[in-house]
Design an enzyme around this catalytic site. Structure first.
Site, PDB file in Angstrom:
ATOM      1  N   HIS A   6       0.823  -1.212   0.000  1.00 39.78           N
ATOM      2  CA  HIS A   6       0.000   0.000   0.000  1.00 39.78           C
ATOM      3  C   HIS A   6       0.855   1.259   0.000  1.00 39.78           C
ATOM      4  O   HIS A   6       0.362   2.339   0.299  1.00 39.78           O
ATOM      5  CB  HIS A   6      -0.943   0.019   1.218  1.00 39.78           C
ATOM      6  CG  HIS A   6      -1.684  -1.271   1.414  1.00 39.78           C
ATOM      7  ND1 HIS A   6      -1.240  -2.247   2.271  1.00 39.78           N
ATOM      8  CD2 HIS A   6      -2.806  -1.737   0.833  1.00 39.78           C
ATOM      9  CE1 HIS A   6      -2.066  -3.287   2.211  1.00 39.78           C
ATOM     10  NE2 HIS A   6      -3.023  -3.008   1.355  1.00 39.78           N
TER      11      HIS A   6
HETATM   12  S1  FES Z   1       1.719  -0.515   3.374  1.00 37.59           S
HETATM   13 FE1  FES Z   1       0.103  -1.898   3.787  1.00 37.59          FE
HETATM   14  S2  FES Z   1       1.131  -3.706   4.419  1.00 37.59           S
HETATM   15 FE2  FES Z   1       2.735  -2.285   4.037  1.00 37.59          FE
END
Ligand code: FES
Length: 184
Positions: free
Chosen positions: A149
Site C-alpha cells: 500500500h
Molecule cells: S503498506 Fe500496507 S502492508 Fe505495508
C-alpha cells in the site's frame, strides 16, 4: 525448531550472487543457533510452543560489506540487518524527530550506528518491504518500501510516508562479539 532463511529470488543480474550467498550463510548460522537453544526443551516440554518462544538466532556479521544487507529468520519472522554507510547514518540522524509520526531518534534504534537490525514486517498489514537488495525499490527515504500500500521507511527503518502507523520494529538482540549478534 530450525529456522529458514528467506532468500529473495535472483533477478539474474551479475553481482547478486554474493548477496545471495551471504543470506544463505547467515541463515545457516541462524538455524544452528536456534536449534542448539531449542534442543533441551524437546524432550521435556511441549516443543512447538516453548521452542518458538525461546528460539534465538545468532548471526555472523563479518561477511557483510558496508552498504550490504542480509535477511535472517527469527521466530518465523524475517529480520533485516543492514551495514549502513556513513551517508545512510547521516540521513537517519539529520531528521526532525518532532515531525515524525512515530517519534524515535536513530540513536534509540541502534546499538552501533553501522548496524541496523529490524523486523522486516510492515507495520500496516504485515507485508515484507523491499529494499534488502540494492536493486529493489527503497522508497523515497532510501530505506525500505512496502509495495502493498505504499509505505516508505527511512534508513533507520522509521515510517516516513504511507499508511503504516509505526516504525519497523527493532528486535531484542545483543552483540556477542564485534561482528556477531544474537537475536532474541
Ligand atoms: S503498506 Fe500496507 S502492508 Fe505495508
Amino acid at each position: 525448531m530450525a529456522t529458514k532463511t528467506k532468500t529473495p529470488k535472483s533477478n539474474g543480474k551479475k553481482g547478486e550472487t554474493r548477496r545471495d550467498f551471504l543470506q544463505l550463510t547467515a541463515g545457516a548460522f541462524g538455524a544452528v543457533g536456534a536449534a542448539s537453544v531449542a534442543w533441551p526443551l524437546i524432550n521435556s516440554l511441549n516443543p512447538a510452543k516453548d521452542t518458538l518462544a525461546l528460539a534465538t538466532t545468532e548471526v555472523d556479521l563479518s561477511p557483510l560489506l558496508v552498504g550490504q544487507s542480509i535477511t535472517v529468520m527469527w521466530r518465523g519472522k524475517p529480520v533485516f540487518i543492514r551495514r549502513r554507510s556513513e551517508k545512510e547514518i547521516e540521513e537517519a540522524r539529520d531528521v526532525d524527530v518532532a515531525a515524525l509520526s512515530d517519534k524515535q531518534t536513530d540513536e534509540d534504534r541502534v546499538q552501533k550506528p553501522e548496524w541496523l537490525v529490524l523486523v522486516g514486517i510492515c507495520t500496516h498489514l504485515g507485508c515484507v518491504p523491499t529494499g534488502q537488495k540494492s536493486t529493489e525499490p527503497r522508497g523515497e527515504y532510501g530505506g525500505w518500501f512496502c509495495p502493498c500500500h505504499g509505505s516508505h521507511y527511512d534508513t533507520s527503518g522509521r515510517i516516513r510516508k504511507g499508511p503504516a502507523p509505526k516504525n519497523l520494529a527493532v528486535p531484542d538482540y545483543v552483540f556477542t562479539s564485534d561482528t556477531a549478534i544474537k537475536i532474541g
